[in-house]
Design an enzyme around this catalytic site. Structure first.
Site, PDB file in Angstrom:
ATOM      1  N   ASP A   1       0.578  -0.753  -0.112  1.00 18.19           N
ATOM      2  CA  ASP A   1       0.174   0.082   0.048  1.00 18.19           C
ATOM      3  C   ASP A   1       1.057   0.747   0.005  1.00 18.19           C
ATOM      4  OD1 ASP A   1      -2.851   0.726  -0.925  1.00 18.19           O
ATOM      5  OD2 ASP A   1      -3.153   0.674   1.353  1.00 18.19           O
TER       6      ASP A   1
ATOM      7  N   ASP B   1     -10.840  -7.184  10.758  1.00 18.71           N
ATOM      8  CA  ASP B   1     -10.680  -8.648  10.997  1.00 18.71           C
ATOM      9  C   ASP B   1     -12.231  -9.043  11.600  1.00 18.71           C
ATOM     10  OD1 ASP B   1     -10.301  -7.730  13.094  1.00 18.71           O
ATOM     11  OD2 ASP B   1      -7.920  -8.519  12.753  1.00 18.71           O
TER      12      ASP B   1
END
Lengths: 855, 268
Positions: free
Chosen positions: A322, A466
């Site tokens: 990223d 998550d």
């Protein structure tokens, strides 16, 4: 000429006197003084007075820091004025204390107390041993077996379970609500305690259940008493504080009960075998998302992921960068892994993964944080579960850290006391698995692509993407599984501020999920899944209750507010049994994964920092920013992280002031209720210990590291240029270098060339290297001709070994509540001393205007 | 007594060195050990500190079976019994060619000579005889293999060893002997060694011992200095490997005794 005549006369007198006293005439004044008081010993015997006098002199000289022949003036001066010397630190260096256990432990509080009590302890211990050796031994293991046989026998009787549960509920209600006189309540406490202490010794799950049931009974009794008897307040102010405390207690009850349900039956799942035919194995994409971590951190993970045992044509590794770094792109091409990057960087890690999902096509996706190094067996361990059950959407494995986290480093508890994560990965996830509620933890997991696409990829609404993702999977009726087998390991956060930052993110994220996608409100989850999820979320709301508990004794000690409408005796009759029994039950359940009282320490440290984020996220879940956990830092100088510890220093000051106020109160205004004052003071003292520990953690221990060194212990062979070999062990690893512990000292120059061989199974890999440093038995090697291929081989021989972390659970130390309590108190005491030292250092630095050392 | 023959299809594999080292290490593991040299080179005594070749030994028995040759065995301080080949003469020469040929013929005709001989040796406890041999094939090596309960094949990571190994292996299979293959003098720095090891692992499978002994220049140095290598360089990798091998052998011996006791119990 008179003086001249007097001299020989005086000398004559002196000589005759000396003869009488048995002193040599020319001896010093000390000897004369001694002989005036003590007669000379008969010949052939020891001169005890002289020996003792000499010892005394030596002792005094060393105490006053005087040389052999100092003048009277110096002696006199030293008696009243101490010599200037460097101020020694009061707090013990725990790391050195550990290595000198026994000898140096006396410098620590407990060591000292233990030393005083040693005789009594010895007598009691010997007496206990003598008694117990006469008593017949109880075969606890056989008792446990018999209990198991009974329970499976009862299990076969139809309809028995609901009947028993119903009866138990009725008995419980009766037990909770039956009032007893104070004496009866105490007798009940003793009876229950005896049962608990006996049952503790029986291994197995049913005794645990019995302990939990007893704890529920005692807690329920306490709750009933608390609600019906103690919510009586004299003034509105007292009522406000009283209900605050009550609310905090309600929170702890909920968490206690939910926790019992969550961890009722840890599943302890074993890996399922894979199909024989490797052609039928599915394709797996491995994602390694990275954002700002250096390549040296990421590289081992990538190389290890590439070396996992799986058909070559069915394993694709992708580096999801990223940070769009050219260096990473080049690296990915060199080692032959996919490189994916994107234009915009929305939704951080979740967005990064979702972007990759669109670009790849594997049937399964394994996700590793960029610093989690998987073992070669990761996929073969986890995939069996996914292949055998198409409804299984995700398999999670524990996050294991091979470096100490800030708690462990600053208190030197690494591998001695389970860390914060042990409880979650050792017990809670395994308990969740029983209720089919295993959470996804962002790393070290495999997810099936189809269900993930069905829920729209990784969740992006919250910062804990998550857990939210697995919640969505569960809502769709998919299964998840947890394998408590360490198949990957990584670096723990380096500094306390980084650690706190990470926990803040979790807390904020959980609060966001609680608001946006509350497990109780929407359809799709089973009752127990709801409980598991909500307990995980509620856990992060401990901030406010914890702070209430930390402040509450002050309400009485400062202002005389009675926040608890009961007298000290009945408080003891109800609170103590509840705390004692639930403490024992939790110690039994959590055992080696979380030692008693350490939860209080961990929570106390984080409480202040999680209060605001959770509250804000609870009010407005959209607020707040994602922060990345910093890894690979370096702490060159010991320092106290004042910025982090500031709130605790204040809390500590308030509690210490409350203790002082308590003493004043006891002897002035509240002479009529000393028990209440004393009880509140004990409470405040406990708070001081917790807060001391919290402050002490902020004292960052020195951490010298060139690049990121990873602790690593595997056997190795050194091959010297003269053809000799040495069997040794590795100590740590960094990119391009290896630390070695030699069995004996070896003379070797820097720059000396040699070779080191590591083995993977029965294959040796050889790495040419030069000596970078040689410090006794610690040898630092720098590899020569370093290449990605060699690094891959090294990773395969070290972190990638299937057995790299199998001994994880063996290293855990079982819990001993009393010992643990003592340890926590010690930490608190050391923490207060550290604060004191750091305070004096700061004052010294300001007053003496010494230039601060850089670092 | 259990008998372990140490054989190799190529020369210079390190048989005598391993025999001597393992004899000491097995004694440390509480076995009564008899190191036997069934090799006309007559060099084993150099490994136990002697400076001249042995005059008496196994060969004395071949030459005159009636002679009292039991005194030929030597004992070192660590308790190992050494039975050299013997036959050295005063002028430093060995038996003449005719005698040597006669001995070889005698050995060829009596295939179980060594086995019968060792059967007469009585040592207490879990005792073991380690038999050092010349390069296989030879009558001496054949004697040792016939006598052996376990054949330890020492394989140096050399191309020739790979070439000769299949023949030895099929021979051992035909005889029904249990065999363990040990790679010796392995240098991790050598790519050739690594490749040959991979090849051996492929062909031998589980019969290749997990304990490979690493090459170490300290081994000949220790012999030159009249020292035990394992004791003079205890931290060397080679010494570690030999310790591992000795522990494995010790376990094998104990299991062989236990197994023997079991079969005896079963037949009774």
């Amino acid at each position: 000429m008179k003086p001249a005549a007097a001299l020989p006369k005086w000398s004559r007198v002196r000589h005759s006197l000396a003869r009488r006293l048995g002193v040599e005439a020319e001896a010093g004044r000390g000897a004369w003084l001694l002989r005036l008081l003590f007669r000379a010993p008969p010949p052939g015997q020891r001169d005890w007075p002289a020996l003792w006098a000499e010892r005394l002199g030596r002792y005094l000289r060393s105490e006053l820091a005087l040389g052999e022949n100092e003048s009277h003036a110096t002696w006199l001066k030293r008696v009243f004025f101490r010599q200037r010397r460097r101020r020694a630190h009061l707090a013990t260096n725990l790391r050195s204390a550990r290595h000198h256990r026994g000898a140096r432990r006396r410098s620590m509080l407990l060591g000292r107390i233990g030393h005083w009590l040693a005789p009594a302890y010895g007598v009691v211990g010997r007496a206990g041993h003598a008694v117990s050796s006469r008593l017949p031994t109880v075969p606890w293991a056989r008792v446990s077996e018999r209990v198991n046989v009974w329970s499976s026998g009862l299990d076969r009787v139809p309809h028995l379970k609901p009947v028993i549960l119903l009866l138990a509920a009725m008995v419980a209600v009766g037990f909770w609500t039956t009032p007893l006189p104070i004496g009866g309540q105490f007798r009940l406490f003793i009876a229950v305690s005896v049962v608990m202490i006996v049952v503790r010794r029986i291994p197995g799950r049913w005794p645990t259940m019995l302990m939990v049931s007893l704890s529920i009974l005692m807690t329920g009794r306490y709750m009933w008493w608390r609600i019906t008897q103690t919510l009586i307040f004299a003034t509105p102010v007292e009522a406000v504080f009283g209900y605050l405390l009550f609310a905090a207690e309600i929170y702890t009850w909920i968490v206690l009960f939910f926790g019992y349900i969550q961890t009722a039956w840890p599943l302890n799942r074993q890996p399922k075998p894979l199909p024989e035919d490797t052609d039928s194995w599915p394709t797996v994409d491995v994602y390694i998302p990275t954002y700002n971590e250096p390549l040296s951190v990421v590289s081992p993970a990538v190389l290890a992921a590439k070396s996992m045992d799986w058909p070559r044509d069915k394993l694709r590794v992708y580096l999801l960068d990223d940070g769009s770094r050219e260096e990473f792109h080049r690296y990915a091409n060199e080692v032959g892994v996919g490189y994916l990057t994107r234009e915009e960087h929305r939704y951080a890690k979740a967005g990064n993964i979702n972007h990759a999902l669109a670009m790849t096509s594997g049937e399964f996706i394994a996700i590793f944080d960029c610093d989690h190094i998987p073992t070669r067996s990761f996929l073969q361990t986890t995939m069996g579960e996914l292949i055998s059950d198409p409804k299984c959407a995700m398999v999670q494995t524990p996050h294991h850290f091979f470096s100490p986290d800030p708690f462990e480093r600053n208190y030197d508890t690494f591998l001695r006391i389970p860390n914060e994560g042990s409880l979650f990965y050792g017990l809670i996830q395994d308990g969740n698995d029983f209720w089919n509620a295993t959470f996804f933890c962002g790393s070290c997991a495999v997810i099936r692509r189809a269900p993930l696409m069905e829920i729209g990829g990784i969740a992006i609404e919250t910062v804990t993407e998550d857990a939210h993702t697995s919640l969505k999977l569960h809502r769709r009726g998919y299964r998840t599984a947890y394998l408590r087998i360490v198949q990957a390991a990584g670096l723990a956060t380096e500094s306390l501020s980084g650690h706190i930052g990470q926990r803040i993110r979790w807390a904020r994220g959980m609060a966001q999920i609680f608001r946006l996608d509350n497990p109780w409100l929407r359809k799709g989850l089973t009752f127990f899944q709801r409980i598991c999820y909500s307990n995980a979320m509620l856990h992060f709301f401990y901030g406010i209750p914890r702070l209430i508990f930390l402040f509450m004794p002050c309400a009485y000690l400062f202002f005389g507010l009675h926040v608890f409408g009961a007298d000290a005796i009945s408080v003891m009759a109800y609170v103590l049994p509840y705390l004692f029994v639930s403490g024992l039950a939790n110690s039994r359940i959590q055992g080696q994964y979380r030692h008693s009282f350490w939860a209080e320490v961990y929570e106390s440290v984080l409480a202040w920092y999680t209060v605001l984020p959770t509250t804000i996220a609870f009010i407005n879940p959209k607020k707040g920013k994602f922060n990345v956990t910093a890894k690979g830092g370096l702490i060159e100088q010991e320092y106290l992280d004042w910025a982090t510890s500031k709130p605790y220093v204040w809390l500590l000051a308030v509690n210490i002031a409350a203790l002082v106020a308590g003493i004043v109160r006891m002897f002035t205004t509240q002479r009529d209720e000393p028990a209440t004052v004393l009880m509140n003071m004990v409470w405040a003292l406990f708070n001081v210990a917790m807060l001391g520990a919290a402050v002490g953690v902020a004292k960052e221990a020195r951490q010298v590291r060139v690049s990121h060194h990873v602790p690593l212990c595997v056997p190795a062979t050194l091959v010297l240029p003269n053809g000799k070999t040495i069997a040794c062990r590795t100590e740590n690893y960094s990119t391009g270098g290896l630390g070695i512990v030699l069995p004996e000292e070896l003379v070797m120059e820097r720059g000396h060339a040699l070779g080191v061989a590591l083995s993977r199974g029965d294959i040796d890999y050889y790495f040419p290297a030069v000596v970078a440093r040689n410090n006794g038995v610690h040898l630092g090697l720098k590899f020569e001709d370093w290449s990605h291929e060699r690094e891959t081989q090294l990773i395969q021989c070290t972190f990638g070994r299937a057995d790299a972390w199998v001994r994880w659970e063996e290293e855990l130390v079982p819990d001993a509540p009393l010992h643990s309590f003592v340890e926590v108190i010690e930490m608190g005491y050391q923490g207060v001393l550290r604060l004191f030292d750091a305070g004096l250092d700061a004052v010294e630095a300001t007053v003496l205007r010494r230039p601060r050392q850089s670092g | 007594m259990k008998t372990i023959a140490i054989v190799s299809p190529v020369g210079g594999a390190g048989r005598s060195m391993l025999t001597a080292a393992l004899a000491g290490l097995l004694t440390e593991r509480r076995h009564a050990v008899l190191a036997v040299e069934c090799d006309p080179r007559n060099v084993l005594t150099f490994y136990c500190g002697q400076r001249v070749p042995a005059r008496q030994g196994l060969v004395s028995h071949v030459l005159s079976p009636t002679d009292d040759w039991s005194e030929a065995a030597l004992q070192t301080d660590d308790g190992v019994l050494w039975l050299p080949w013997g036959g050295a003469r005063g002028d430093g020469r060995g038996p003449d060619a005719d005698t040597a040929a006669a001995i070889a013929t005698g050995l060829h005709l009596q295939a179980t000579w060594l086995r019968d001989l060792l059967a007469r040796v009585d040592l207490a406890g879990h005792s073991v005889a380690l038999v050092d041999t010349p390069t296989w094939p030879s009558v001496h090596a054949a004697q040792a293999i016939t006598a052996a309960d376990l054949v330890m094949v020492v394989v140096p990571p050399e191309p020739l060893a790979c070439a000769t190994l299949p023949r030895l292996r099929s021979e051992l299979k035909a005889l029904g002997k249990q065999a363990v293959y040990v790679a010796n003098a392995v240098s991790p720095a050598s790519q050739l060694h690594t490749d040959i090891l991979a090849l051996l692992r492929g062909s031998l499978g589980a019969e290749l011992s997990a304990y490979r002994v690493h090459a170490d220049s300290g081994i000949p140095e220790a012999l030159a200095r009249d020292e035990s290598f394992v004791h003079s360089a205890p931290h060397s990798q080679a010494a570690h490997d030999m310790h591992g091998l000795a522990t494995w052998l010790s376990n094998w011996i104990r299991q062989a005794y236990a197994g023997g006791a079991q079969t005896a119990g079963g037949s009774a």
